[in-house]
Design a protein around this motif. Structure first.
Motif, short mmCIF file in Angstrom:
data_model
loop_
_atom_site.label_atom_id
_atom_site.label_comp_id
_atom_site.label_asym_id
_atom_site.label_seq_id
_atom_site.Cartn_x
_atom_site.Cartn_y
_atom_site.Cartn_z
N ILE A 39 0.88 7.57 3.93
CA ILE A 39 -0.44 7.61 4.58
C ILE A 39 -1.53 7.31 3.54
O ILE A 39 -2.46 6.54 3.81
N ALA A 40 -1.39 7.89 2.34
CA ALA A 40 -2.37 7.64 1.27
C ALA A 40 -2.38 6.17 0.85
O ALA A 40 -3.44 5.56 0.67
N ILE A 41 -1.17 5.58 0.73
CA ILE A 41 -1.07 4.15 0.35
C ILE A 41 -1.70 3.29 1.45
O ILE A 41 -2.45 2.36 1.16
N ALA A 42 -1.40 3.63 2.70
CA ALA A 42 -1.93 2.86 3.84
C ALA A 42 -3.46 2.88 3.85
O ALA A 42 -4.10 1.85 4.07
N GLN A 43 -4.04 4.06 3.58
CA GLN A 43 -5.50 4.17 3.57
C GLN A 43 -6.11 3.33 2.45
O GLN A 43 -7.13 2.65 2.64
N LYS A 44 -5.46 3.35 1.29
CA LYS A 44 -5.95 2.58 0.15
C LYS A 44 -5.90 1.08 0.47
O LYS A 44 -6.83 0.32 0.16
N MET A 45 -4.82 0.65 1.09
CA MET A 45 -4.66 -0.77 1.42
C MET A 45 -5.66 -1.21 2.49
O MET A 45 -6.18 -2.31 2.44
N LYS A 46 -5.92 -0.32 3.44
CA LYS A 46 -6.91 -0.63 4.48
C LYS A 46 -8.28 -0.86 3.85
O LYS A 46 -9.04 -1.73 4.28
N SER A 47 -8.59 -0.08 2.78
CA SER A 47 -9.88 -0.25 2.09
C SER A 47 -9.94 -1.60 1.36
O SER A 47 -11.02 -2.08 1.02
N GLN A 48 -8.76 -2.21 1.15
CA GLN A 48 -8.70 -3.54 0.50
C GLN A 48 -8.57 -4.66 1.54
O GLN A 48 -8.33 -5.81 1.19
N GLY A 49 -8.70 -4.30 2.80
CA GLY A 49 -8.67 -5.30 3.86
C GLY A 49 -7.29 -5.66 4.36
O GLY A 49 -7.07 -6.70 5.00
N ILE A 50 -6.31 -4.77 4.07
CA ILE A 50 -4.93 -5.01 4.52
C ILE A 50 -4.57 -3.93 5.55
O ILE A 50 -4.59 -2.74 5.23
N ASN A 51 -4.27 -4.34 6.76
CA ASN A 51 -3.91 -3.37 7.80
C ASN A 51 -2.47 -2.91 7.64
O ASN A 51 -1.58 -3.70 7.30
N VAL A 52 -2.24 -1.62 7.87
CA VAL A 52 -0.91 -1.04 7.77
C VAL A 52 -0.64 -0.22 9.03
O VAL A 52 -1.51 0.53 9.47
N ILE A 53 0.55 -0.38 9.60
CA ILE A 53 0.97 0.48 10.71
C ILE A 53 2.22 1.24 10.26
O ILE A 53 3.24 0.63 9.89
N LEU A 54 2.11 2.59 10.27
CA LEU A 54 3.27 3.43 9.96
C LEU A 54 3.94 3.75 11.31
O LEU A 54 3.41 4.54 12.09
N LEU A 55 5.05 3.10 11.57
CA LEU A 55 5.70 3.20 12.89
C LEU A 55 6.28 4.59 13.16
O LEU A 55 6.30 5.07 14.28
N ASN A 56 6.80 5.20 12.09
CA ASN A 56 7.46 6.51 12.19
C ASN A 56 8.65 6.49 13.16
O ASN A 56 8.93 7.47 13.85
N LYS A 57 9.32 5.34 13.22
CA LYS A 57 10.53 5.21 14.05
C LYS A 57 11.28 3.96 13.55
O LYS A 57 10.68 3.11 12.89
N PRO A 58 12.57 3.83 13.87
CA PRO A 58 13.32 2.67 13.39
C PRO A 58 12.72 1.34 13.88
O PRO A 58 12.15 1.28 14.97
N LEU A 59 12.88 0.34 13.05
CA LEU A 59 12.38 -1.00 13.38
C LEU A 59 13.07 -1.54 14.64
O LEU A 59 14.28 -1.40 14.78
#
Length: 245
Positions: A39-59
């Motif tokens: 979650i922390a990595i995702a937030q940092k990347m979003k601040s750099q303009g990269i969207n992240v979705i943590l699915l929390n389930k198998p692909l």
């Protein structure tokens, strides 16, 4: 608006996403896990303009449905099975699916590359070559399965103060090789071979053939003649230099 998907939020995925962003691409990272660190990595990347979705389930193929028709490429981290059902289905839709190594190497292919694989011994050989070359004032960087993610090296190569590399030394696992069929090392080295990762590759022949494919793509091939399995397969392997102690 075309979208570039990156699968996995480990070191390979993070750096692949940053590399795509540096090329002004529209990037989305999908990660099937979720925890405090992610979650922390995702937030940092979003601040750099990269969207992240943590699915929390198998692909699953359904995870890609919102973007079908807009996906320009999918970059796969080595931790995700190359033969995953969802990836197989995406490939049938003529979507450009490639491993992180192949994606990054396409930006570094002008640099002579040593690709090292093997069940055991590859980290030692990779480290040794990296140090030997640098000690002889041959500017070398090390990446892949050890050292830096290859996308990180590609990112660094774009910086103004970047010192031009003479060689790349890459440790390559079977997971990385199978997702990178267009990787062509100047020199390929195969250290050892014993049954491993069969839960992913199903049988020893598949595992052997993935390793072998790296050597087939290499201009110069070096094998360990002290390894019994490799020596027994000598007639079936692409011609190369056999080295023993």
């Amino acid at each position: 608006n075309q979208i570039n998907l990156v699968l996995g939020l480990g070191g390979s995925g993070i750096n692949a996403a940053k590399l795509l962003k540096s090329e002004s691409k529209n990037v989305l990272v999908l990660e099937n896990n979720s925890n405090k660190k992610l979650i922390a990595i995702a937030q940092k990347m979003k601040s750099q303009g990269i969207n992240v979705i943590l699915l929390n389930k198998p692909l699953h193929i359904d995870n890609f449905t919102p973007w079908i028709g807009r996906i320009s490429s999918i970059i796969v981290s080595p931790g995700i099975d190359w033969e995953h059902k969802a990836l197989k289905e995406l490939r049938t839709k003529n979507i450009d699916v490639k491993g992180e190594i192949e994606f990054a190497w396409a930006r570094l292919s002008h640099i002579p590359t040593i690709g090292i694989t093997g069940t055991n011994g590859k980290t030692t050989v990779t480290n040794m070559l990296y140090h030997v070359l640098n000690l002889n004032n041959i500017n070398t960087d090390m990446g892949g399965n050890v050292g830096k993610a290859l996308s990180k090296i590609a990112l660094e190569s774009k910086q103004k103060n970047y010192k031009k590399l003479n060689w790349l030394v890459l440790e390559l696992s079977s997971y990385q090789i199978e997702g990178s069929p267009r990787l062509k090392p100047s020199i390929g080295i195969w250290t050892t071979f014993t049954p491993d990762h069969l839960e992913r590759h199903n049988n020893i022949d598949n595992y052997f053939n993935i390793k072998r494919s790296l050597l087939e793509q290499s201009s110069i091939r070096i094998y360990n003649s002290d390894d019994k399995y490799l020596s027994n397969k000598r007639n079936e392997l692409p011609k190369g230099i056999w080295v023993g102690i």
